[in-house]
Motif scaffolding. Structure first.
Motif, PDB file in Angstrom:
ATOM      1  N   LYS A   1      27.611  -4.443  69.827  1.00 25.03           N
ATOM      2  CA  LYS A   1      27.352  -3.075  69.381  1.00 25.03           C
ATOM      3  C   LYS A   1      28.528  -2.488  68.609  1.00 25.03           C
ATOM      4  CE  LYS A   1      24.188  -2.005  73.121  1.00 25.03           C
ATOM      5  NZ  LYS A   1      23.957  -1.244  74.329  1.00 25.03           N
TER       6      LYS A   1
ATOM      7  N   GLU B   1      28.639  -0.335  65.071  1.00 26.93           N
ATOM      8  CA  GLU B   1      29.298   0.968  64.903  1.00 26.93           C
ATOM      9  C   GLU B   1      30.319   0.927  63.763  1.00 26.93           C
ATOM     10  OE1 GLU B   1      28.819   2.171  69.591  1.00 26.93           O
ATOM     11  OE2 GLU B   1      30.825   1.994  68.743  1.00 26.93           O
TER      12      GLU B   1
ATOM     13  N   TYR C   1      28.452   0.804  60.569  1.00 23.49           N
ATOM     14  CA  TYR C   1      27.874   2.130  60.319  1.00 23.49           C
ATOM     15  C   TYR C   1      28.944   3.070  59.769  1.00 23.49           C
ATOM     16  CZ  TYR C   1      25.151   6.357  60.996  1.00 23.49           C
ATOM     17  OH  TYR C   1      24.478   7.529  60.794  1.00 23.49           O
ATOM     18  N   ASP C   2      30.111   3.061  60.411  1.00 18.23           N
ATOM     19  CA  ASP C   2      31.206   3.927  59.950  1.00 18.23           C
ATOM     20  C   ASP C   2      31.611   3.572  58.520  1.00 18.23           C
ATOM     21  OD1 ASP C   2      31.199   5.256  62.348  1.00 18.23           O
ATOM     22  OD2 ASP C   2      32.892   4.136  63.183  1.00 18.23           O
TER      23      ASP C   2
ATOM     24  N   LYS D   1      24.468  10.396  65.973  1.00 19.82           N
ATOM     25  CA  LYS D   1      23.740   9.407  65.166  1.00 19.82           C
ATOM     26  C   LYS D   1      23.533   8.116  65.950  1.00 19.82           C
ATOM     27  CE  LYS D   1      25.173  11.133  60.663  1.00 19.82           C
ATOM     28  NZ  LYS D   1      25.934  10.875  59.437  1.00 19.82           N
ATOM     29  N   GLY D   2      24.573   7.703  66.659  1.00 15.50           N
ATOM     30  CA  GLY D   2      24.477   6.484  67.457  1.00 15.50           C
ATOM     31  C   GLY D   2      23.441   6.609  68.559  1.00 15.50           C
ATOM     32  N   ARG D   3      23.412   7.766  69.231  1.00 18.18           N
ATOM     33  CA  ARG D   3      22.430   7.954  70.303  1.00 18.18           C
ATOM     34  C   ARG D   3      21.005   7.966  69.763  1.00 18.18           C
ATOM     35  NH1 ARG D   3      25.427  12.416  74.234  1.00 18.18           N
ATOM     36  NH2 ARG D   3      27.062  10.970  74.885  1.00 18.18           N
TER      37      ARG D   3
ATOM     38  N   ARG E   1      19.997   6.503  67.033  1.00 14.48           N
ATOM     39  CA  ARG E   1      19.723   5.137  66.579  1.00 14.48           C
ATOM     40  C   ARG E   1      19.326   4.243  67.762  1.00 14.48           C
ATOM     41  NH1 ARG E   1      24.415   4.329  64.271  1.00 14.48           N
ATOM     42  NH2 ARG E   1      25.344   3.439  66.109  1.00 14.48           N
TER      43      ARG E   1
ATOM     44  N   GLY F   1      29.042  11.202  64.737  1.00 16.97           N
ATOM     45  CA  GLY F   1      28.796   9.770  64.869  1.00 16.97           C
ATOM     46  C   GLY F   1      28.148   9.415  66.205  1.00 16.97           C
ATOM     47  N   THR F   2      28.532  10.116  67.260  1.00 20.04           N
ATOM     48  CA  THR F   2      27.936   9.882  68.579  1.00 20.04           C
ATOM     49  C   THR F   2      26.463  10.273  68.576  1.00 20.04           C
ATOM     50  OG1 THR F   2      30.057  10.272  69.646  1.00 20.04           O
ATOM     51  CG2 THR F   2      28.098  10.477  71.026  1.00 20.04           C
TER      52      THR F   2
ATOM     53  N   TRP G   1      20.401  -4.169  62.701  1.00 19.48           N
ATOM     54  CA  TRP G   1      20.655  -4.451  64.113  1.00 19.48           C
ATOM     55  C   TRP G   1      19.576  -5.338  64.713  1.00 19.48           C
ATOM     56  CZ3 TRP G   1      24.232  -4.851  67.512  1.00 19.48           C
ATOM     57  CH2 TRP G   1      23.939  -4.830  68.865  1.00 19.48           C
TER      58      TRP G   1
ATOM     59  N   GLN H   1      19.507   5.583  59.037  1.00 20.08           N
ATOM     60  CA  GLN H   1      19.356   5.069  60.411  1.00 20.08           C
ATOM     61  C   GLN H   1      18.375   3.903  60.447  1.00 20.08           C
ATOM     62  OE1 GLN H   1      18.483   8.110  63.222  1.00 20.08           O
ATOM     63  NE2 GLN H   1      20.452   9.108  62.913  1.00 20.08           N
TER      64      GLN H   1
END
Length: 189
Positions: A18, A22, A25-26, A163-165, A167, A160-161, A58, A51
């Motif tokens: 993961k 990330e 993504y960044d 977006k990650g959640r 996703r 970013g958090t 992914w 996303q």
């Protein structure tokens, strides 16, 4: 050829790490967002498409072949294709709605209502299987219509958090819904 750092990141991502997703993504999300926004001129749609692209990367629905060119070019091509799919779908949807409005009875049939309620129940059950923090961002994003930035501000989280959640929640929702549908509505935990 793909820069060495991208090669390593992509290999790690293929192994399911993961952190590699990330980092990727960044590194590429701003480029993809900018590219997508220029094509769609809709901020929220551009965010959703970015996303979706990372979910494809992914879930390995599309794989990169470094002999065919640069990684960033492959990523941009996949993004362009995703944007085109959304634009086509939007046109078809608008056309279907217009056709439906002209040809159908304004009141949905009992069968349609039952089917809609069943689908809604499946989605609700799938959402209930998410982690609490993922349920919260999905509810704020899809049911209350908040932008990702507004969710970040209201929950005091980095963008970013959020977006990650979202996703990860979408990935889990897709898997759970498929599981529910394949098992006739029975959730296997």
């Amino acid at each position: 050829m793909m820069p060495e750092h991208d090669v390593e990141l992509y290999k790690k991502l293929r192994r399911g790490e993961k952190e590699a997703l990330e980092q990727m993504y960044d590194k590429y999300s701003k480029l993809l967002f900018s590219f997508t926004f220029k094509m769609t001129e809709e901020k929220q749609l551009a965010e959703e498409i970015v996303q979706e692209v990372f979910i494809k990367v992914w879930t390995q629905k599309s794989s990169y072949d470094e002999t065919k060119g640069k990684f960033s070019s492959w990523l941009l091509t996949m993004t362009r294709n995703t944007v085109i799919d959304h634009i086509r779908k939007k046109r078809e949807t608008a056309s279907e709605i217009a056709t439906k409005e002209m040809t159908e009875d304004p009141d949905p049939s009992v069968e349609d209502q039952v089917e809609w309620k069943e689908k809604r129940a499946v989605v609700r059950r799938a959402i209930s299987q998410l982690k609490r923090e993922q349920q919260k961002v999905i509810t704020l994003f899809y049911y209350q219509g908040l932008s990702q930035q507004k969710i970040a501000d209201s929950c005091d989280l980095p963008l970013g958090t959020v977006k990650g959640r979202i996703r990860l929640a979408l990935k889990h929702l897709k898997e759970t819904i498929q599981d529910i549908e394949q098992n006739g509505g029975i959730i296997h935990e």
